[in-house]
Design a protein around this motif. Structure first.
Motif, PDB file in Angstrom:
ATOM      1  N   ASP A  41       0.793  -1.249  -0.093  1.00  0.00           N
ATOM      2  CA  ASP A  41       0.002   0.171  -0.077  1.00  0.00           C
ATOM      3  C   ASP A  41       0.997   1.200  -0.002  1.00  0.00           C
ATOM      4  O   ASP A  41       0.283   2.205  -0.700  1.00  0.00           O
ATOM      5  N   VAL A  42       2.015   1.011   0.729  1.00  0.00           N
ATOM      6  CA  VAL A  42       2.617   2.495   0.838  1.00  0.00           C
ATOM      7  C   VAL A  42       3.415   2.643  -0.741  1.00  0.00           C
ATOM      8  O   VAL A  42       3.616   3.783  -0.963  1.00  0.00           O
ATOM      9  N   ALA A  43       3.980   1.542  -1.162  1.00  0.00           N
ATOM     10  CA  ALA A  43       4.318   1.682  -2.423  1.00  0.00           C
ATOM     11  C   ALA A  43       3.477   2.027  -3.427  1.00  0.00           C
ATOM     12  O   ALA A  43       3.781   3.047  -4.361  1.00  0.00           O
ATOM     13  N   LEU A  44       2.231   1.816  -3.514  1.00  0.00           N
ATOM     14  CA  LEU A  44       1.339   2.147  -4.274  1.00  0.00           C
ATOM     15  C   LEU A  44       0.705   3.522  -3.983  1.00  0.00           C
ATOM     16  O   LEU A  44       0.793   4.585  -5.243  1.00  0.00           O
ATOM     17  N   TYR A  45       0.654   4.039  -2.892  1.00  0.00           N
ATOM     18  CA  TYR A  45       0.662   5.563  -2.669  1.00  0.00           C
ATOM     19  C   TYR A  45       1.585   6.304  -3.195  1.00  0.00           C
ATOM     20  O   TYR A  45       1.675   7.516  -3.784  1.00  0.00           O
ATOM     21  N   GLY A  46       3.033   5.946  -3.109  1.00  0.00           N
ATOM     22  CA  GLY A  46       4.091   6.617  -3.371  1.00  0.00           C
ATOM     23  C   GLY A  46       4.229   6.538  -4.965  1.00  0.00           C
ATOM     24  O   GLY A  46       4.438   7.738  -5.332  1.00  0.00           O
TER      25      GLY A  46
ATOM     26  N   ILE B  61       1.488   6.504  -6.865  1.00  0.00           N
ATOM     27  CA  ILE B  61       0.371   7.588  -7.431  1.00  0.00           C
ATOM     28  C   ILE B  61       0.935   8.726  -7.100  1.00  0.00           C
ATOM     29  O   ILE B  61       0.537  10.079  -8.048  1.00  0.00           O
ATOM     30  N   ALA B  62       1.431   9.041  -5.830  1.00  0.00           N
ATOM     31  CA  ALA B  62       2.007  10.546  -5.384  1.00  0.00           C
ATOM     32  C   ALA B  62       2.928  10.954  -6.723  1.00  0.00           C
ATOM     33  O   ALA B  62       2.904  12.304  -7.092  1.00  0.00           O
TER      34      ALA B  62
ATOM     35  N   ARG C 120       1.648  17.630 -12.517  1.00  0.00           N
ATOM     36  CA  ARG C 120       1.352  19.189 -12.097  1.00  0.00           C
ATOM     37  C   ARG C 120       2.709  19.782 -12.579  1.00  0.00           C
ATOM     38  O   ARG C 120       2.707  20.958 -12.385  1.00  0.00           O
ATOM     39  N   ALA C 121       3.722  19.180 -13.040  1.00  0.00           N
ATOM     40  CA  ALA C 121       4.978  19.749 -13.453  1.00  0.00           C
ATOM     41  C   ALA C 121       4.817  20.234 -14.858  1.00  0.00           C
ATOM     42  O   ALA C 121       5.740  21.144 -15.425  1.00  0.00           O
ATOM     43  N   VAL C 122       4.011  19.653 -15.669  1.00  0.00           N
ATOM     44  CA  VAL C 122       3.854  19.877 -17.077  1.00  0.00           C
ATOM     45  C   VAL C 122       3.040  21.523 -17.254  1.00  0.00           C
ATOM     46  O   VAL C 122       2.429  21.764 -16.190  1.00  0.00           O
ATOM     47  N   ALA C 123       3.180  22.004 -18.428  1.00  0.00           N
ATOM     48  CA  ALA C 123       2.906  23.357 -18.428  1.00  0.00           C
ATOM     49  C   ALA C 123       1.629  23.787 -19.471  1.00  0.00           C
ATOM     50  O   ALA C 123       1.123  24.726 -19.335  1.00  0.00           O
ATOM     51  N   THR C 124       1.450  22.594 -20.337  1.00  0.00           N
ATOM     52  CA  THR C 124       0.389  22.740 -21.311  1.00  0.00           C
ATOM     53  C   THR C 124      -0.226  21.471 -21.086  1.00  0.00           C
ATOM     54  O   THR C 124      -0.060  20.320 -20.846  1.00  0.00           O
ATOM     55  N   ALA C 125      -1.703  21.559 -21.725  1.00  0.00           N
ATOM     56  CA  ALA C 125      -2.754  20.841 -21.663  1.00  0.00           C
ATOM     57  C   ALA C 125      -2.155  19.295 -22.720  1.00  0.00           C
ATOM     58  O   ALA C 125      -2.542  18.142 -22.316  1.00  0.00           O
ATOM     59  N   SER C 126      -1.523  19.684 -23.885  1.00  0.00           N
ATOM     60  CA  SER C 126      -1.098  18.593 -24.951  1.00  0.00           C
ATOM     61  C   SER C 126       0.058  17.944 -24.083  1.00  0.00           C
ATOM     62  O   SER C 126      -0.128  16.512 -24.329  1.00  0.00           O
TER      63      SER C 126
ATOM     64  N   ARG D 146      -9.062   7.851  -8.456  1.00  0.00           N
ATOM     65  CA  ARG D 146      -8.382   8.934  -7.617  1.00  0.00           C
ATOM     66  C   ARG D 146      -7.255   9.647  -8.434  1.00  0.00           C
ATOM     67  O   ARG D 146      -7.344  11.087  -8.379  1.00  0.00           O
ATOM     68  N   LEU D 147      -6.368   8.938  -9.147  1.00  0.00           N
ATOM     69  CA  LEU D 147      -5.400   9.490  -9.918  1.00  0.00           C
ATOM     70  C   LEU D 147      -6.005  10.244 -11.110  1.00  0.00           C
ATOM     71  O   LEU D 147      -5.768  11.243 -11.508  1.00  0.00           O
TER      72      LEU D 147
END
Length: 449
Positions: free
Chosen positions: A4-9, A11-12, A19-25, A157-158
């Motif tokens: 579970d910890v590995a799965l949450y990691g 997904i995070a 969140r690091a990408v700047a455009t929708a494409s 959730r992802l």
């Protein structure tokens, strides 16, 4: 607990990358490819829904799904059916649907055949929604079997996190508007109109390769099977040098039979000649037996002539141009089938496959530049001296015109067979026509006028 910890990691980490990408494409490409460590799929499809229709935005394994391949043409038809089927059946955050080929209508054989050829057994569809609740896009994963039930909530959730960031990237930001006056707009329109009247030269791009302008074809002299090659690809050869040999097993057997047939015919003729002195019937058979003996000798001469052509020799100096030797050894060939070329490496030129869709009016002497993949920053200049009036299929299966050109100055570090992209230049036109030529041609083709 550790899993579970590995799965949450995991997904995070995926959420952080989104969140690091700047455009929708860029985000759509991330969505189509980065989910694979958690969900093993054959292919992932991302559809955007800016208005009513679904638009194919990303396909796993493809940088940009813009080419009109048979698969993408079928996929757009499939997207139309999916939109009509799923839009009325799934709604709300977290809604999803599992589909198989059995869900297709009985009359849609075109979609069913494509599903069986390109898709896996199960399609997992997950709709994405904006913060306001309006449709944003759709995720489709082609899997062999549904994922574990415990994994589905984490994946949803992802996907909800992806939808949130997608919504933020595509949301219209009205906090800043350029303040443009009417006078500035008029000036801009006038400047654009003037720019559209500027003369430019029509250009087109096409795949090209370096060829020899002085080459002869070496074909199979008779029907048979290639036994061995005496030269390697791109090897320099001289006049009279052995190039390849055909298998002589069949001809050797025929030669032995023909030789014995000649001996038998000669013996029959001799016997009839000796009996002709006192036997009228034998005298009348001499002409027939003599003709039969001549026929057997002609057959023997023909087989002997074929055996003499088993070994194919070079008729001039040059370079032997052909493919892999292993592709030819043991391959049956027919008379006149091209095996190789003997090219003169001192007379190099360029062969351009200009796609029909990009064709422009070209005259003899039109400039051409060859950008080789080995020397992309050092183009080779030349001119076109031969064009084809009829389009043929290129190696990529695209209808193209074959253009031949010669270099202005013979290159010293270029060899036959190098490939690249050629830029051919046509006549002068105004910039406005150059910009709308392709859209006009596509519109005319679509409307059939």
């Amino acid at each position: 607990m550790t899993n579970d910890v590995a799965l949450y990691g995991a997904i995070a980490a995926l959420e952080e990358r989104a969140r690091a990408v700047a455009t929708a494409s860029e985000l759509m490409v991330v969505i189509a490819n980065d989910v694979y460590p958690l969900l093993h799929f054959r292919q992932a499809l991302v559809f955007a829904q800016p208005r009513q229709a679904w638009e194919l935005a990303a396909v796993s394994g493809l940088a940009r799904p813009t080419e009109d391949s048979p698969y993408l043409v079928w996929l757009r038809r499939m997207a139309t059916w999916l939109q009509g089927t799923l839009s009325s059946e799934v709604s709300g955050q977290g809604a999803m649907r599992w589909l198989t080929a059995d869900a297709l209508p009985a009359e849609r054989d075109d979609l069913r055949d494509g599903w069986q050829e390109w898709w896996s057994a199960v399609l997992w569809h997950v709709p994405l929604y904006r913060q306001s609740g309006s449709p944003l896009g759709h995720l489709c994963f082609l899997v062999d079997e549904p994922p574990a039930a415990a994994l589905v909530p984490h994946l949803l959730r992802l996907f909800a996190s992806y939808a949130h960031h997608w919504d933020l990237l595509t949301r219209n930001d009205r906090r800043w508007r350029p303040n443009i006056s009417r006078r500035q707009k008029r000036i801009g329109l006038i400047a654009a109109a003037i720019l559209c009247l500027l003369p430019v030269r029509q250009t087109a791009l096409g795949p090209a390769e370096v060829i020899s302008l002085d080459a002869i074809t070496v074909a199979s002299p008779l029907e048979g099977v290639i036994k061995t090659f005496h030269v390697r690809p791109n090897q320099a050869v001289v006049t009279g040098q052995a190039l390849f040999s055909l298998d002589d097993t069949t001809l050797a057997s025929r030669l032995e039979v023909a030789q014995r047939s000649v001996l038998v015919a000669d013996a029959e003729l001799l016997s009839a000649t000796q009996k002709a002195f006192d036997n009228a019937q034998s005298k009348s058979e001499i002409t027939l037996l003599n003709g039969r003996a001549q026929e057997k000798r002609a057959e023997l001469a023909a087989i002997t002539n074929q055996l003499a052509r088993i070994d194919v020799l070079a008729v001039r100096d040059g370079v032997a141009v052909f493919g892999d030797i292993n592709d030819w050894i043991g391959k049956p060939v027919v008379t006149g089938e091209r095996i190789m070329q003997i090219a003169d490496p001192a007379h190099l030129g360029v062969l351009v496959h200009l796609p029909v869709a990009d064709a422009i009016a070209l005259e003899e002497g039109a400039p051409v530049k060859l950008f080789l993949t080995t020397q992309p920053l050092s183009p080779l200049a030349g001119e076109i001296f031969q064009t084809s009036y009829q389009a043929t299929l290129s190696d990529e299966g695209i209808p193209s015109y074959r253009l031949r050109g010669r270099f202005n100055s013979p290159p010293s570090d270029v060899r036959i067979g190098l490939r690249g992209t050629a830029k051919v230049s046509g006549g002068w036109v105004v910039l406005g026509y150059h910009l709308i030529r392709r859209p006009l041609a596509a519109l005319r083709e679509r409307l059939g006028v």
